[in-house]
Scaffold this active site. Structure first.
Site, PDB file in Angstrom:
ATOM      1  N   SER A   1       0.989  -1.914  -0.006  1.00  0.00           N
ATOM      2  CA  SER A   1       0.107   0.161   0.339  1.00  0.00           C
ATOM      3  C   SER A   1       0.808   1.161   0.196  1.00  0.00           C
ATOM      4  O   SER A   1       1.643   1.306   0.594  1.00  0.00           O
ATOM      5  CB  SER A   1      -0.612  -0.164   1.632  1.00  0.00           C
TER       6      SER A   1
ATOM      7  N   GLU B   1     -10.435   2.010   3.606  1.00  0.00           N
ATOM      8  CA  GLU B   1     -10.248   3.546   2.945  1.00  0.00           C
ATOM      9  C   GLU B   1     -11.562   3.511   2.247  1.00  0.00           C
ATOM     10  O   GLU B   1     -11.516   4.005   2.103  1.00  0.00           O
ATOM     11  CB  GLU B   1      -9.160   2.412   1.725  1.00  0.00           C
TER      12      GLU B   1
ATOM     13  N   LYS C   1      -4.106  -6.635   3.710  1.00  0.00           N
ATOM     14  CA  LYS C   1      -4.029  -6.035   2.790  1.00  0.00           C
ATOM     15  C   LYS C   1      -6.159  -5.409   1.975  1.00  0.00           C
ATOM     16  O   LYS C   1      -6.181  -4.231   1.468  1.00  0.00           O
ATOM     17  CB  LYS C   1      -3.782  -5.684   1.415  1.00  0.00           C
TER      18      LYS C   1
ATOM     19  N   HIS D   1      -7.648  -3.620   4.690  1.00  0.00           N
ATOM     20  CA  HIS D   1      -7.001  -2.179   5.023  1.00  0.00           C
ATOM     21  C   HIS D   1      -7.809  -1.406   3.235  1.00  0.00           C
ATOM     22  O   HIS D   1      -8.359  -0.227   3.995  1.00  0.00           O
ATOM     23  CB  HIS D   1      -5.826  -2.236   4.525  1.00  0.00           C
ATOM     24  N   ASN D   2      -7.991  -2.022   2.461  1.00  0.00           N
ATOM     25  CA  ASN D   2      -9.097  -1.465   1.188  1.00  0.00           C
ATOM     26  C   ASN D   2     -10.485  -1.039   1.199  1.00  0.00           C
ATOM     27  O   ASN D   2      -9.994   0.318   0.631  1.00  0.00           O
ATOM     28  CB  ASN D   2      -8.279  -2.427   0.113  1.00  0.00           C
TER      29      ASN D   2
HETATM   30  C1  6PG Z   1      -3.451   1.155  -2.113  1.00  0.00           C
HETATM   31  C2  6PG Z   1      -4.544   1.150  -2.387  1.00  0.00           C
HETATM   32  C3  6PG Z   1      -4.151   0.444  -3.685  1.00  0.00           C
HETATM   33  C4  6PG Z   1      -5.969   0.607  -4.384  1.00  0.00           C
HETATM   34  C5  6PG Z   1      -6.502   1.650  -4.389  1.00  0.00           C
HETATM   35  C6  6PG Z   1      -7.818   0.845  -5.390  1.00  0.00           C
HETATM   36  O1  6PG Z   1      -3.059   0.903  -1.156  1.00  0.00           O
HETATM   37  O2  6PG Z   1      -2.574   1.582  -2.207  1.00  0.00           O
HETATM   38  O3  6PG Z   1      -5.335   0.373  -1.737  1.00  0.00           O
HETATM   39  O4  6PG Z   1      -3.682  -0.826  -3.906  1.00  0.00           O
HETATM   40  O5  6PG Z   1      -5.791  -0.782  -5.192  1.00  0.00           O
HETATM   41  O6  6PG Z   1      -6.798   1.897  -3.977  1.00  0.00           O
HETATM   42  O7  6PG Z   1      -9.538   0.980  -4.843  1.00  0.00           O
HETATM   43  P1  6PG Z   1     -10.425   1.136  -6.219  1.00  0.00           P
HETATM   44  O8  6PG Z   1      -9.439   1.190  -6.893  1.00  0.00           O
HETATM   45  O9  6PG Z   1     -11.051  -0.727  -5.451  1.00  0.00           O
HETATM   46  O10 6PG Z   1     -10.937   2.529  -4.788  1.00  0.00           O
END
Ligand code: 6PG
Length: 471
Positions: A129, A190, A183, A186-187
């Site tokens: 990430s 996010e 991960k 984590h997303n």
């Molecule tokens: C990170 C992000 C990354 C992720 C994007 C896309 O930790 O650097 O999580 O890995 O792929 O943010 O997420 P979406 O396109 O599904 O919003």
């Protein structure tokens, strides 16, 4: 010629930056890309003058690497990853290690770890990430697989990772697909935080009548606080300020209001449903993206269902960070982390991942997209009680909930009255209110189930399983 320490497959922007990071940290590298012209272009530009060589084909790539080979794949998740594994496997030897640094589905990683280990190769599924900048300067990394495989790349990863006050932002996560699972969660968090900030922007703009620069100032205030200081708040401020050089209007207002997704948010919610974890704030953020993509329908519905004329409401002064709104944003952010941590706790026991929660909080403190000052509190909470069932009942977080709940309720009810959707904020309010209610109305649901289907029920006053003839 001496052999290279490290190999990279896939020269997308993440791959390029990760190999530059490895080389900067003293690991000579060899790179391979499906189209050789891309490899040549990289070697003549960002890769020139460095201990990085290129390979035309996979045999040459493998030959240029010292043994046991350490190969990072930065290719598209899904079938392209399987394709690279099957193309390179004939050239690998016992003990060689493949690392998948993409956003792979954790069950795919489980399968690949099992298949590759059977062939005596190592396989690590590693969440990475931090976006392009993080990859170059220091990402947060979540590697899962066998401990022996992790040990083979630990020195490299510890140097490449972001560094925080208590060490590098990488640790051994656990067996199988655990790295990619973490991960994924984590997303999910996010997604939640992004949507919470989008809702607060919408409220400041439409309900409080604020201009972009004022909203940016509030974000700057929030970013200076312990509760909201974070990378996502920092970039929200930046996004609010940027103007189109052609007409000096704010770029954010010109962006189509449709948010896409690549899968990890969806996988978080699917896993939560499968594992019986309650993640309503994260789910609301996913659903908000789905709803946002229904643009044509929303335009039609706005004229049929009558858009409400929004009355202005008072959510506090900008000079003190819009207090009730900040309360709402803090609690929804806490709820996103709490739900993600709870999901990981359940996955850990269901899949026997043995996740170490304080370490996960530690490696998220730097490099990654959800890095924030709250993570130190989360780390402390799990250090204090490794068996903590929910972050909300840790003493520090419980005090936040009690103090900020009236602010969250005020914002959600105000938004409801004026007709502005706040899916993450409102589901957070319900989440907290449900969680702090010892007796919920599901007794009646049980009665209905027993009435029409003889599903039986338990009683609060005596042990056993009961059925009643209701009608
Ligand atoms: C990170 C992000 C990354 C992720 C994007 C896309 O930790 O650097 O999580 O890995 O792929 O943010 O997420 P979406 O396109 O599904 O919003």
């Amino acid at each position: 010629m001496s052999k290279a320490h490290f190999g990279l497959i896939g020269l997308g922007v993440m791959g390029e930056n990760l190999v530059l990071n490895a080389e900067r940290n003293g690991f000579s590298s060899v790179v391979y890309n499906r189209t050789f012209s891309k490899t040549e272009a990289f070697l003549h530009s960002r890769g020139s003058g460095r201990a990085i060589t290129g390979a035309k084909d996979l045999r040459d790539f493998v030959d240029q690497l010292e043994r046991p080979r350490r190969i990072l794949m930065m290719v598209k998740a899904g079938q392209p990853t399987d394709a690279v594994i099957s193309q390179i496997s004939p050239f690998l030897e016992e003990g060689d290690l493949l690392i998948d640094g993409g956003n792979s589905l954790f069950t795919d990683t489980e399968r690949r770890v099992a298949e590759l280990e059977k062939k005596s190769f190592g396989y690590i599924g590693m969440g990475v990430s931090g976006g392009a900048k993080g990859a170059l300067e220091g990402p947060s990394m979540m590697p899962g697989g066998t401990k022996t495989s992790y040990k083979a790349i630990e020195p490299l990863l510890r140097k490449m990772a972001a560094q925080v006050e208590d060490g590098p932002c990488v640790t051994y996560i656990g067996p199988g697909g655990s790295g990619h699972f973490v991960k994924t969660v984590h997303n999910g968090i996010e997604y939640g935080i992004e949507q919470i900030l989008a809702e607060s922007y919408d409220l400041m703009k439409r309900v409080c009548g604020m201009q972009s620069e004022e909203i940016a100032d509030v974000m700057a205030y929030w970013n200076g606080t312990e509760e909201l200081g974070s990378y996502l708040v920092e970039i929200t401020e930046a996004c609010m300020r940027v103007k189109d050089p052609l007409d000096s209007t704010h770029v954010v207002e010109k962006i189509m209001d449709k948010a896409g997704q690549k899968g990890t948010g969806l996988w978080t919610v699917i896993s939560a449903l499968e594992l019986g974890a309650s993640v309503p704030t994260i789910y609301a953020s996913l659903n908000a993206r789905v709803m946002s993509s229904m643009k044509t329908q929303r335009i039609q519905a706005e004229s049929i269902l009558k858009k409400i004329d929004i009355k202005h409401l008072d959510f506090g002064n900008t000079s003190d960070g819009m207090k009730p709104l900040m309360d709402a944003v803090v609690l929804a952010t806490i709820a996103s982390y709490a739900q993600g941590m709870e999901l990981m706790r359940r996955a850990s026991s269901e899949y026997n991942y043995k996740l170490h929660m304080p370490s996960i909080a530690q490696i998220w403190k730097g490099g990654c997209i959800i890095r924030s000052s709250l993570l130190r509190r989360i780390q402390d909470a799990y250090n204090l009680d490794p068996q903590l069932s929910n972050l909300l009942i840790d003493p520090w977080f419980a005090e936040q909930v009690i103090r900020r709940l009236p602010g969250l309720a005020k914002v959600v009810s105000g938004a409801a009255q004026v007709g502005v959707p706040v899916p993450c904020l409102s589901s957070t309010l319900d989440y907290i209110n449900s969680y702090r209610t010892a007796r919920l109305p599901q007794n009646l649901v049980q009665a209905m189930r027993d009435c029409f289907g003889s599903h039986t029920y338990e009683r609060v006053d005596k042990e056993g399983v009961f059925h009643t003839e209701w009608i």
